[in-house]
Design a protein around this motif. Structure first.
Motif, PDB file in Angstrom:
ATOM      1  N   LEU A 405       0.831  -1.209   0.000  1.00  0.00           N
ATOM      2  CA  LEU A 405       0.000   0.000   0.000  1.00  0.00           C
ATOM      3  C   LEU A 405       0.867   1.261   0.000  1.00  0.00           C
ATOM      4  CD1 LEU A 405      -2.786  -1.066   2.519  1.00  0.00           C
ATOM      5  CD2 LEU A 405      -2.890  -1.023   0.020  1.00  0.00           C
ATOM      6  N   GLY A 406       1.993   1.243   0.732  1.00  0.00           N
ATOM      7  CA  GLY A 406       2.877   2.391   0.753  1.00  0.00           C
ATOM      8  C   GLY A 406       3.465   2.691  -0.619  1.00  0.00           C
ATOM      9  N   VAL A 407       3.951   1.653  -1.311  1.00  0.00           N
ATOM     10  CA  VAL A 407       4.510   1.835  -2.657  1.00  0.00           C
ATOM     11  C   VAL A 407       3.420   2.273  -3.625  1.00  0.00           C
ATOM     12  CG1 VAL A 407       5.572   0.629  -4.611  1.00  0.00           C
ATOM     13  CG2 VAL A 407       6.420   0.239  -2.297  1.00  0.00           C
ATOM     14  N   SER A 408       2.232   1.661  -3.527  1.00  0.00           N
ATOM     15  CA  SER A 408       1.136   2.014  -4.433  1.00  0.00           C
ATOM     16  C   SER A 408       0.694   3.463  -4.224  1.00  0.00           C
ATOM     17  CB  SER A 408      -0.045   1.065  -4.203  1.00  0.00           C
ATOM     18  OG  SER A 408       0.326  -0.274  -4.460  1.00  0.00           O
ATOM     19  N   LEU A 409       0.629   3.905  -2.969  1.00  0.00           N
ATOM     20  CA  LEU A 409       0.283   5.300  -2.696  1.00  0.00           C
ATOM     21  C   LEU A 409       1.333   6.241  -3.263  1.00  0.00           C
ATOM     22  CD1 LEU A 409      -1.063   5.013   0.954  1.00  0.00           C
ATOM     23  CD2 LEU A 409      -2.361   5.799  -1.041  1.00  0.00           C
TER      24      LEU A 409
END
Length: 466
Positions: A405-409
């Motif tokens: 989720l961090g990379v996608s955000l």
């Protein structure tokens, strides 16, 4: 061959280090991989990270439980062998699709060796030495996460393919020692086969949410493709929750969530990992894409940060004598948020590692050393012995989902800016999100100290053992 607990700890920690390292070592290779594969976009390259992390997260528990049924040592050796062979396939990949598929195979190997390594460690370590051994094992994972960009930068100097080739000699060496040093572990009764379908549902749910976040800037935030991907993710999450309540051997046993320390450790790890995934990649991409640093220069620029991780992991161990575990993890998350804020308020167009990046990065790395080992060790301390490896796999799953989720955000927030002002603003949004995620982890961490769990454990353990 009988071996000392220290030798067993060293071998099992080395395997966990190698698996954890591969989660982050490819960050600094992004630009080189993109140039080698005809200028692949950031959203396409993100699947080299996310494909690994999604499969790793979703298969940790099922493969760990399957290994418990068929033999933890056998599962550990198979996982280590698969990870090593898949590393060779990644190094030889002719295109981005083959590289992503190779990363998926790596993830399956890592998902098999990680929980079995902890289970074997707990089995081979005397009870009075287990807390210390688990913290060392967890600190190894934290060091791998922080050191990945540094090691990757050095390897990319030769070729990005060395990021994967380096696993071959380490994997073979670890396999040889593990066969001789690590003792067999036999369970009194075989584990039930895990919910493979449920694991598949979870994998697709996480992938759909990641796809929506990564592609939203291109598709539009309120468009049919983006909203469809979000709805698919939510629907599959609901299916997964239903199967967890009804299946005889679910991926996540709902009863375990009645142990407060376990529940809040997972919530803390999820928010912490969202911040960590976004913050780490933002620092690297800023130096490479805005300041135009090479992979080696980027790795060397952040090299002092990883040195803080083992130092503050040891500090965290000493603080456990005076402070609750939740307070230590919360302090680490505060440091991580402070470091992200310092970087976002300091970076300018002119390269300035010493003044703009390094102070905040070192503070964040100190926070990682305090928080991550504490969260990992706290998650399993109140669980029944038969669920220690499963609990570790679940909290590691939360860590990988948070990283995805961090990379996608990050990909969604950066988008495709033009000019320095727009790029600066986009990266500042990422650092603000990272800092906010860390602060949410603070509030969860304050509730994860094992203090009210004994009553819940007394209710849970007999049901689990039956």
């Amino acid at each position: 061959m009988r071996a000392s607990p220290g030798a067993i700890l060293a071998v099992l920690s080395l395997a966990a280090f190698m698996a954890g390292l591969d989660l982050f070592i490819v960050n600094v290779a992004f630009d080189d991989i993109g140039r080698d594969f005809a200028g692949a976009s950031l959203s396409s390259l993100s699947w080299v990270l996310n494909g690994y992390a999604i499969v790793y997260a979703a298969t940790l528990v099922p493969l760990g439980r399957a290994a418990d049924r068929f033999g933890p040592k056998r599962g550990f050796l198979i996982g280590l062998g698969l990870f090593t062979l898949a590393s060779g396939a990644c190094a030889a990949s002719p295109g981005l699709l083959v590289l992503v598929l190779g990363r998926v195979l790596q993830a399956l190997g890592a998902a098999l060796l990680t929980p079995t390594s902890l289970g074997l460690l707990l089995h081979a370590t005397p009870p009075e030495q287990r807390p210390r051994a688990v913290r060392i094992w967890a600190a190894t994972a934290a060091l791998a996460a922080a050191a990945g960009p540094v090691i990757g930068g050095l390897l990319v100097l030769a070729s990005w393919r060395w990021v994967f080739l380096v696993n071959l000699p380490i994997g073979v060496l670890t396999l040889a020692f593990a066969r001789r040093v690590v003792p067999e572990q036999r369970l009194e009764k075989p584990e039930a086969l895990p919910d493979v379908f449920g694991a598949g549902v979870l994998t697709v749910a996480i992938a759909a949410l990641s796809l929506a976040l990564v592609k939203a800037p291109e598709w539009g935030y309120v468009t049919t493709p983006t909203l469809s991907a979000v709805l698919v993710s939510l629907a599959l999450m609901a299916v997964f929750a239903g199967r967890s309540r009804s299946h005889a051997s679910p991926v996540v046993e709902p009863l375990l969530l009645r142990v407060p320390a376990f529940l809040w450790s997972n919530v803390t790890m999820l928010w912490f990992s969202i911040g960590f995934g976004a913050n780490l990649l933002a620092n690297i991409l800023w130096m490479q894409q805005v300041w135009h640093f090479s992979a080696l220069r980027t790795g060397l620029a952040i090299a002092p940060g990883p040195l803080m991780v083992p130092i503050f992991a040891a500090v965290g161990q000493r603080l456990t004598r005076k402070l609750p575990a939740g307070a230590i993890a919360a302090l680490g998350c505060v440091l991580c948020a402070s470091g992200a804020w310092m970087v976002l308020s300091s970076v300018r167009a002119q390269p300035d590692v010493l003044g703009a990046v390094l102070p905040g990065w070192m503070i964040s790395s100190a926070g990682v050393g305090l928080a991550m080992p504490t969260i990992l060790s706290c998650a399993t301390v109140d669980l029944p012995g038969s669920r220690a490896a499963t609990g570790s796999a679940i909290v590691t799953m939360a860590r990988q989902v948070g990283g995805v989720l961090g990379v996608s955000l990050l990909v969604a927030l950066i988008g495709h800016p033009r000019g320095f002002a727009a790029t600066h603003e986009a990266f500042q949004r990422v650092w603000w999100v990272a800092a906010s995620a860390y602060l949410l982890a603070v509030f969860a961490a304050l509730r994860m100290t094992p203090r009210t769990s004994r009553k819940a454990l007394a209710e849970v353990e007999p049901v689990i053992e039956r």
